[in-house]
Motif scaffolding. Structure first.
Motif, short mmCIF file in Angstrom:
data_model
loop_
_atom_site.label_atom_id
_atom_site.label_comp_id
_atom_site.label_asym_id
_atom_site.label_seq_id
_atom_site.Cartn_x
_atom_site.Cartn_y
_atom_site.Cartn_z
N SER A 179 96.66 -16.30 50.23
CA SER A 179 98.04 -16.29 51.32
C SER A 179 98.36 -14.97 51.61
O SER A 179 99.14 -15.32 52.39
N LEU A 180 98.41 -14.10 50.99
CA LEU A 180 99.37 -12.84 50.89
C LEU A 180 98.59 -12.05 52.26
O LEU A 180 98.20 -11.53 53.35
N LEU A 181 96.97 -12.56 51.70
CA LEU A 181 95.07 -11.71 52.89
C LEU A 181 95.70 -12.20 54.32
O LEU A 181 95.96 -11.75 55.23
N VAL A 182 95.97 -13.92 53.75
CA VAL A 182 96.52 -14.67 55.09
C VAL A 182 97.13 -14.09 56.22
O VAL A 182 97.27 -13.95 57.40
N GLY A 183 98.72 -13.60 55.28
CA GLY A 183 99.75 -13.34 55.84
C GLY A 183 98.84 -11.93 56.61
O GLY A 183 99.72 -11.81 57.35
N GLY A 184 98.31 -11.18 55.92
CA GLY A 184 98.01 -10.06 56.41
C GLY A 184 97.15 -9.80 57.66
O GLY A 184 97.44 -8.47 58.41
N ILE B 91 100.44 -2.43 55.28
CA ILE B 91 99.59 -0.76 55.69
C ILE B 91 98.99 -0.97 55.96
O ILE B 91 97.92 -0.53 56.87
N PHE B 92 97.85 -1.71 55.35
CA PHE B 92 96.48 -2.01 55.48
C PHE B 92 95.89 -2.08 56.87
O PHE B 92 95.59 -1.93 57.60
N PHE B 93 97.21 -3.56 56.60
CA PHE B 93 96.22 -4.50 58.19
C PHE B 93 97.49 -4.30 59.37
O PHE B 93 97.58 -4.64 60.94
N GLY B 94 98.32 -3.58 59.23
CA GLY B 94 99.40 -2.91 60.31
C GLY B 94 98.53 -1.69 60.48
O GLY B 94 98.55 -1.03 61.60
N ILE B 95 97.78 -0.85 59.97
CA ILE B 95 96.99 0.42 60.55
C ILE B 95 96.09 0.36 61.36
O ILE B 95 96.57 1.48 62.42
N VAL B 96 95.38 -0.42 61.67
CA VAL B 96 94.63 -0.80 63.10
C VAL B 96 95.16 -0.72 64.33
O VAL B 96 94.99 0.31 65.40
N PRO B 97 96.24 -2.31 64.09
CA PRO B 97 97.36 -1.50 65.91
C PRO B 97 97.69 -0.45 66.14
O PRO B 97 97.59 -0.09 67.07
N ALA B 98 98.27 0.27 64.52
CA ALA B 98 98.85 1.71 64.65
C ALA B 98 98.48 2.81 65.68
O ALA B 98 98.13 3.00 66.33
#
Length: 399
Positions: free
Chosen positions: A282-287, A377-384
């Motif tokens: 669920s953490l990955l889903v949240g990411g 960090i991992f899932f925010g890097i692409v939008p950033a």
């Protein structure tokens, strides 16, 4: 600061974005703490077993059970062990009533409880504390006295006085004088721990008569821990000879206290990893949810990004702002999840009767915190990166 203001100004959207992180972290904390508390409560059951103790019990393979064959540790086995095994301080044999819970009565009341036949050393091994009276003595067993030590729950069911020492209760058509009551331990996963009757081992052997061959559970305390291997070998040799075992596997188990606790620890560790891994999904889903919302945010704020770049914002400034927004969202979700998980674990034992108190280990909090920030960090890097790489002229033209 700008990243925090941006997250705060879109409060509802930010909360919904971090919901997956909250659920994942809370579930992880709750499950780990419940398993940790469960494990500690089990370890407490073995506190009386010293490092120089052994347990001996019968073992029947599944194939033999299907054929109706069941192994036993008999009284003859116990006598052989007492006479031939050197280095043993004392042996605690325990007989359990063959019919499961047995009928026990006092005056006109009758109830059912577990009945054990054992010796005076059982008290220290099982960490039994006295509420009143005394425990069995050496002479009680040696002279086959009809005396009984009872659990507090059995006392309540029979409506015995608060201090019932001297009262007589009936078991198997025989009257036993109550000599003491144990301090209550309560329930454990719904299993009552105080509904029992303990009588001397030799007395119980006499009650069962000659026609019944009991299965005896043995606990041995060694004089010297260095004799552990030699004692185990002697036990194995004697029992294999007693049971006429040649090529077959042993029909008994010899275990140390470390083996018992190690086995439980391994099971709980595997359970923690498996269940923790499941809820961590669920953490990955949240990411993924964070990444989707941040990508949408980049699209919605394209013109804003163009203006920032036009007035001198560097690529690294835009990258850092959007990355910080993702980290703030995931970090805040992780913090709320930790608090919620702690609350769930703390209240679990209150709503489930007999459930052991949960314990939140520090490593689980650190793990959940680190994982939630890593997700950000991992899932925010692409939008950033997408925001930072926007062409300022195209961004200003965006409607």
């Amino acid at each position: 600061m700008a990243a925090f203001i941006s997250v705060w100004s879109h409060g509802l959207k930010s909360f919904l974005t971090m919901l997956g992180i909250i659920i994942g972290v809370a579930s992880t904390i709750a499950i780990i703490s419940v398993i940790e508390g469960f494990g500690n409560s089990i370890y407490e059951q073995f506190e009386g077993f010293g490092s120089n103790s052994l347990t001996l019990r019968s073992y029947t393979s599944p194939s033999d059970q299907l054929q109706g064959k069941f192994a036993k540790i008999t009284a003859q086995d116990v006598d052989e062990i007492k006479g031939k095994v050197k280095g043993v301080e004392f042996i605690t044999p325990t007989l359990i009533s063959r019919s499961g819970e047995s009928a026990i009565s006092f005056k006109n009341l009758q109830t059912f409880g577990q009945v054990y036949g054992t010796t005076y050393t059982y008290k220290d091994i099982q960490n039994i504390e006295l509420k009143s009276g005394r425990f069995l003595s050496y002479n009680d067993n040696n002279t086959r006295r009809k005396v009984a030590f009872i659990g507090d729950e059995l006392r309540l069911k029979l409506n015995l006085p608060e201090i019932p020492d001297g009262e007589f209760i009936k078991y198997r058509d025989e009257w036993f004088k109550v000599i003491g009551v144990a301090k209550p331990k309560g329930t454990f996963f719904g299993i009552e721990q105080d509904n029992y009757l303990i009588i001397p081992y030799e007395t119980m052997k006499g009650l069962n008569g000659q026609g019944w061959i009991p299965d005896i559970f043995l606990q041995l305390e060694l004089k010297d821990i260095n004799d552990l291997d030699s004692v185990k070998l002697a036990l194995q040799t004697i029992l294999r000879k007693q049971h006429n075992i040649v090529d077959e596997q042993d029909d008994f188990k010899i275990e140390t206290s470390e083996q018992l606790t190690s086995g439980i620890s391994n099971i709980l560790s595997i359970l923690t990893v498996v269940l923790g891994g499941i809820v961590a999904i669920s953490l990955l889903v949240g990411g993924v949810g964070i990444m989707n919302i941040m990508l949408l945010s980049v699209t919605e704020r394209t013109r804003e990004i163009g203006i920032c770049k036009a007035i001198g914002a560097r690529r690294s400034d835009i990258l850092l702002q959007f990355l910080m927004e993702a980290i703030i969202i995931s970090g805040a979700g992780g913090f709320i999840g930790i608090c919620l998980g702690y609350f769930i674990s703390a209240t679990t034992s209150l709503f489930i009767p007999g459930f052991p108190p949960s314990e939140v280990p520090l490593w689980s909090v650190m793990l959940a915190s680190g994982f939630s920030i890593t997700i950000g960090i991992f899932f925010g890097i692409v939008p950033a990166f997408k925001a930072a790489n926007l062409n300022p002229i195209d961004a200003l033209k965006y409607e």
